[in-house]
Design a protein around this motif. Structure first.
Motif, PDB file in Angstrom:
ATOM      1  N   ASP A 129       0.821  -1.384   0.047  1.00 30.30           N
ATOM      2  CA  ASP A 129      -0.095   0.296  -0.262  1.00 30.30           C
ATOM      3  C   ASP A 129       0.859   1.454  -0.045  1.00 30.30           C
ATOM      4  O   ASP A 129       0.120   2.288  -0.443  1.00 30.30           O
ATOM      5  N   ILE A 130       2.026   1.416   0.715  1.00 32.47           N
ATOM      6  CA  ILE A 130       2.866   2.485   1.057  1.00 32.47           C
ATOM      7  C   ILE A 130       4.451   2.391   0.304  1.00 32.47           C
ATOM      8  O   ILE A 130       4.719   1.344   0.904  1.00 32.47           O
ATOM      9  N   VAL A 131       4.553   3.214  -0.020  1.00 30.14           N
ATOM     10  CA  VAL A 131       5.706   3.478  -0.404  1.00 30.14           C
ATOM     11  C   VAL A 131       6.728   4.418   0.287  1.00 30.14           C
ATOM     12  O   VAL A 131       6.351   5.809   0.582  1.00 30.14           O
ATOM     13  N   SER A 132       8.179   4.027   0.683  1.00 33.14           N
ATOM     14  CA  SER A 132       9.022   5.101   2.018  1.00 33.14           C
ATOM     15  C   SER A 132      10.053   4.751   1.465  1.00 33.14           C
ATOM     16  O   SER A 132      11.212   3.943   1.047  1.00 33.14           O
ATOM     17  N   LEU A 133      10.609   5.896   1.404  1.00 33.86           N
ATOM     18  CA  LEU A 133      11.564   6.524   0.363  1.00 33.86           C
ATOM     19  C   LEU A 133      12.338   7.490   0.860  1.00 33.86           C
ATOM     20  O   LEU A 133      11.938   8.557   1.490  1.00 33.86           O
ATOM     21  N   GLU A 134      13.607   8.104   0.243  1.00 35.86           N
ATOM     22  CA  GLU A 134      14.971   8.906   0.880  1.00 35.86           C
ATOM     23  C   GLU A 134      14.530   9.716   0.299  1.00 35.86           C
ATOM     24  O   GLU A 134      14.848   9.656  -1.268  1.00 35.86           O
ATOM     25  N   CYS A 135      14.157  11.224   0.465  1.00 38.00           N
ATOM     26  CA  CYS A 135      14.080  12.502  -0.006  1.00 38.00           C
ATOM     27  C   CYS A 135      15.273  13.488   0.000  1.00 38.00           C
ATOM     28  O   CYS A 135      16.068  13.626  -1.021  1.00 38.00           O
ATOM     29  N   HIS A 136      14.894  13.630   1.254  1.00 40.17           N
ATOM     30  CA  HIS A 136      15.852  14.989   2.003  1.00 40.17           C
ATOM     31  C   HIS A 136      17.273  15.075   1.714  1.00 40.17           C
ATOM     32  O   HIS A 136      17.225  13.854   1.960  1.00 40.17           O
ATOM     33  N   ASN A 137      17.776  16.445   0.912  1.00 37.51           N
ATOM     34  CA  ASN A 137      19.186  15.956   1.177  1.00 37.51           C
ATOM     35  C   ASN A 137      20.353  14.688   0.270  1.00 37.51           C
ATOM     36  O   ASN A 137      21.433  14.492   0.958  1.00 37.51           O
ATOM     37  N   SER A 138      19.628  14.495  -0.364  1.00 36.36           N
ATOM     38  CA  SER A 138      19.473  13.085  -1.277  1.00 36.36           C
ATOM     39  C   SER A 138      19.535  13.631  -2.501  1.00 36.36           C
ATOM     40  O   SER A 138      19.027  14.847  -3.709  1.00 36.36           O
ATOM     41  N   ASN A 139      20.432  13.137  -4.078  1.00 34.94           N
ATOM     42  CA  ASN A 139      20.659  13.344  -5.108  1.00 34.94           C
ATOM     43  C   ASN A 139      19.741  12.171  -5.929  1.00 34.94           C
ATOM     44  O   ASN A 139      19.419  12.341  -7.492  1.00 34.94           O
ATOM     45  N   VAL A 140      18.579  11.804  -4.985  1.00 34.38           N
ATOM     46  CA  VAL A 140      16.960  11.431  -5.987  1.00 34.38           C
ATOM     47  C   VAL A 140      16.246  12.070  -6.526  1.00 34.38           C
ATOM     48  O   VAL A 140      15.717  13.160  -6.266  1.00 34.38           O
TER      49      VAL A 140
END
Length: 342
Positions: free
Chosen positions: A248-259
């Motif tokens: 149901d939910i995808v958790s991902l890295e975002c802040h201060n990353s180069n994604v």
């Protein structure tokens, strides 16, 4: 969820210094026996209180009752030898002394269910519980029995499913599976890793999440990140498979990353726990920085599906810094709510 932009942390919070030496992973317990059990429950109460005071909307245990997000679950399984360890390279990044699979894997008893029941009694808010994902479990030990990463992952998926069903019965609203290995072994994710995770959630009716990040803010992970270039596109390899899954939910890295934020488009339709707090830095974000990260994602995820969160767990941080980051997360989400007049 009744509230828009519900905030939560991914998993761990720092433990009190009287329970385990602070700011390190695999930190040994200071207490023993009944005092340890009592101490873990006290720490769990504190973790709950700190989340409530910071304004978190979805509560977790802060992983206060476990030494490590993977090995503590494995400790409770039969078929694994913790005495005669081997050195393996985890996530192709750093060496660690790990247990050895010596026989068939079996779950003889519940692992976290009593802890979940305890937390459930303390709060009426939605609670989330993290379990290690099958592929990440495979990558955190040495297999001397099955001699096949896929076969071992399938066995882990079966016991995870048993645990998840009991956690659901204990009143857990969201069960999150931590799969940092998904960001490294792309071919295996697509060949069998996602299928193993689907087996782990089979028959669940509570919400399920998969957390895929670039790791705790430890030196080995930080060095690895520096080799990834100006754009981190690992999610591009696995998000299409996740998008088609029953998660149901995808958790991902975002802040201060180069994604590239645009990669969130690949899981359109899923709920997205956007990491708006950098756990690899001791700098506490401002609410405006959090809001800016969330704002940038709204082009790619509908606001009702946006769940502000942390990039990863905060176990290696000091308690004061973790507390400040948690408060900033809630304050940043409030800014966006106000902008949308909701």
């Amino acid at each position: 969820m009744n509230i828009l932009l519900p905030t939560s942390i991914v998993g761990s919070l720092p433990k009190p210094a009287w329970l385990a030496p602070p700011e390190k992973l695999w930190s040994p317990w200071i207490l023993e026996g009944d005092k340890l059990m009592e101490g873990k429950q006290d720490a769990l109460r504190i973790a709950l209180q700190e989340q409530l005071l910071a304004g978190a909307d979805i509560i977790c245990d802060g992983e206060q009752t476990r030494q490590h997000f993977v090995t503590t679950f494995i400790e409770h399984l039969s078929g694994v030898d913790f005495e005669n360890r081997k050195i393996v390279k985890i996530r192709n990044r750093y060496d660690a002394s790990v247990p050895v699979v010596v026989n068939e894997i079996a779950r003889q008893k519940a692992v976290f269910v009593d802890d979940a029941k305890f937390l459930r009694k303390q709060t009426d808010k939605p609670i989330k519980w993290a379990l290690p994902g099958p592929m990440t479990m495979v990558d955190t030990l040495y297999d001397a029995h099955y001699k096949s990463r896929e076969k071992l992952a399938w066995e882990f998926a079966k016991v995870l499913n048993e645990e998840a069903k009991e956690l659901q019965a204990a009143g857990v609203d969201i069960i999150q599976f931590d799969e940092p290995a998904f960001n490294v072994f792309f071919d295996e994710v697509n060949d069998w890793g996602m299928a193993a995770l689907e087996r782990a959630i089979d028959g669940l009716h509570c919400e399920t999440a998969v957390h895929v990040c670039y790791g705790y803010g430890i030196q080995a992970n930080n060095h690895w990140k520096k080799t990834l270039g100006s754009e981190w596109r690992q999610y591009e390899e696995i998000f299409p498979k996740i998008q088609k899954s029953n998660i149901d939910i995808v958790s991902l890295e975002c802040h201060n990353s180069n994604v590239p934020v645009s990669l969130i488009e690949l899981v359109r339709g899923k709920k997205v726990m956007v990491g708006a707090i950098d756990v690899a830095s001791a700098k506490i974000e401002t609410p405006e920085e959090v809001a800016d990260t969330l704002r940038r994602t709204l082009e790619f995820v509908n606001i009702e599906n946006l769940y502000p969160s942390t990039n990863c767990g905060m176990a290696p941080l000091s308690r004061n810094i973790a507390r400040g980051k948690l408060s900033a997360l809630s304050a940043g989400a409030k800014i966006i709510r106000n902008e949308f007049a909701i």
